[in-house]
Design a protein around this motif. Structure first.
Motif, short mmCIF file in Angstrom:
data_model
loop_
_atom_site.label_atom_id
_atom_site.label_comp_id
_atom_site.label_asym_id
_atom_site.label_seq_id
_atom_site.Cartn_x
_atom_site.Cartn_y
_atom_site.Cartn_z
N MET A 197 45.01 54.51 64.84
CA MET A 197 44.91 52.32 64.05
C MET A 197 44.63 51.69 64.97
N TYR A 198 43.87 50.64 64.92
CA TYR A 198 43.64 48.98 66.02
C TYR A 198 43.32 48.00 64.76
N CYS A 199 44.34 46.53 65.71
CA CYS A 199 44.32 45.86 65.13
C CYS A 199 43.73 44.24 66.29
N THR A 200 44.47 43.51 66.26
CA THR A 200 43.89 41.98 67.10
C THR A 200 44.33 42.10 68.27
N GLY A 201 45.27 42.63 68.78
CA GLY A 201 46.29 42.43 70.14
C GLY A 201 47.08 43.82 70.03
N GLY A 202 47.49 44.45 68.64
CA GLY A 202 48.27 45.60 68.86
C GLY A 202 49.99 44.88 67.83
N ILE A 203 50.12 44.28 67.85
CA ILE A 203 51.16 43.97 67.07
C ILE A 203 51.65 44.73 65.25
#
Length: 343
Positions: A197-203
């Motif tokens: 998984m990934y997202c913008t900054g990790g949160i």
């Protein structure tokens, strides 16, 4: 003691112009037990207001989620302040790839139930039992593995302008919507696939990885620091960049260019474009993708109706809005029947 903003966005913008000094756009988060979020919130506001820090910060019993603009010359003082708070000592600071002095124009520190609206009952699973954090090099290797399912944990309007090659991009408006959808779509591969998984900054991945492990997924991985940190490592180490397009960000910049590809299209004419704008009609404010030609033709509006509204005198526009509560529906991102070309 001042605990709230006293300057308008326009007044702050003027002060930034007059100062003529560089500012840094930074984001960070951490999950930690905060006994009195309101007291902590006030402490942060007083200190950061004196440091001329601007931004949007959420504080909850579970931790802090911050997106900030800091005077470049005051960065060390800001970092020292964080290091004096035991759960923020040496916290990873994601420094924006593209800097803009006016990325934030107010300091807003808000107490929330959650630092990310995930809709989960944290008492039902161990939020500390997170997935394996991987750096950019490991991430690149993992996502080329045919046994890997790569999932974008962001919303549709974010992934629309940029995402990793071969990523699953759920067509959702909120993070909480994606959790059950992803679990259902991958329910037959909880043991035989790598869930990356990934997202913008990790949160968002921090919570999601623990949730999916609780749900029985055996091999759970997350991109450490998200797209922002990935881009920094790719640039510093000369790695292959597997991200296509722009990274959507939640400030006045709206996006950072990560690669040269333009993978989205204007929502009004269908031309290749990845520039997000807000409708110029304050009663609408719809976020959508608009090319320069359509912006000129439509006076920066999403529809002919909104175009007619903004031609009215400002006082008339205010009267039309008077007494009408603007719910979150006016901020639906790219979801409107007036847009011909949308996801």
């Amino acid at each position: 003691m001042q605990l709230y903003n006293k300057l308008s966005a326009k007044e702050r913008e003027q002060l930034i112009d007059e100062a003529g000094e560089e500012r840094l756009t930074i984001s960070f988060y951490t999950y930690a037990k905060i006994g009195n979020p309101q007291l902590f919130r006030n402490h942060l506001f007083v200190a950061w207001d004196q440091m001329q820090v601007l931004g949007r910060i959420y504080v909850a019993h579970e931790g802090i989620n911050a997106q900030l603009s800091v005077p470049a010359k005051g960065f060390n003082a800001f970092k020292n302040f964080l290091d004096q708070i035991y759960f923020l000592e040496n916290v990873r600071l994601n420094i924006a790839i593209e800097q803009y002095n006016k990325s934030f124009l107010k300091l807003k520190v808000k107490v929330r139930d959650k630092i990310v609206a995930d809709g989960l009952n944290d008492d039902t699973f161990d939020v500390r039992n997170k997935g394996v954090h991987v750096d950019a090099d490991q991430f690149n290797e993992l996502i080329e593995d045919p046994n890997t399912v790569l999932v974008d944990m962001r919303n549709h309007y974010e992934s629309e302008i940029g995402h990793f090659k071969n990523a699953v991009t759920p067509d959702v408006d909120t993070f909480r919507e994606s959790l059950d959808i992803i679990e259902n779509d991958l329910k037959d591969h909880k043991e035989d696939k790598n869930l990356v998984m990934y997202c913008t900054g990790g949160i968002r991945c921090e919570k999601a990885s623990a949730y999916y492990k609780h749900k029985g997924f055996k091999n759970v991985f997350q991109l450490n620091g998200g797209i922002i940190e990935y881009t920094r490592q790719v640039n510093e180490k000369g790695l292959e960049n597997k991200f296509l397009g722009k990274n959507f960000v939640f400030d006045e910049r709206r996006a950072e260019k990560i690669s040269d590809e333009v993978i989205a299209k204007c929502h009004q004419c269908g031309k290749a474009c990845d520039t997000h704008v807000n409708c110029a009609n304050d009663a609408c404010h719809l976020l959508f993708i608009q090319c320069d030609e359509c912006a000129q033709k439509m006076d920066d509006c999403c529809s002919d109706h909104c175009k007619e509204i903004i031609q009215l005198p400002y006082e008339e526009q205010k009267k039309l809005r008077a007494g009408k509560h603007n719910s979150n529906k006016i901020f639906k991102k790219g979801r409107s029947p007036v847009l011909k070309y949308k996801v």
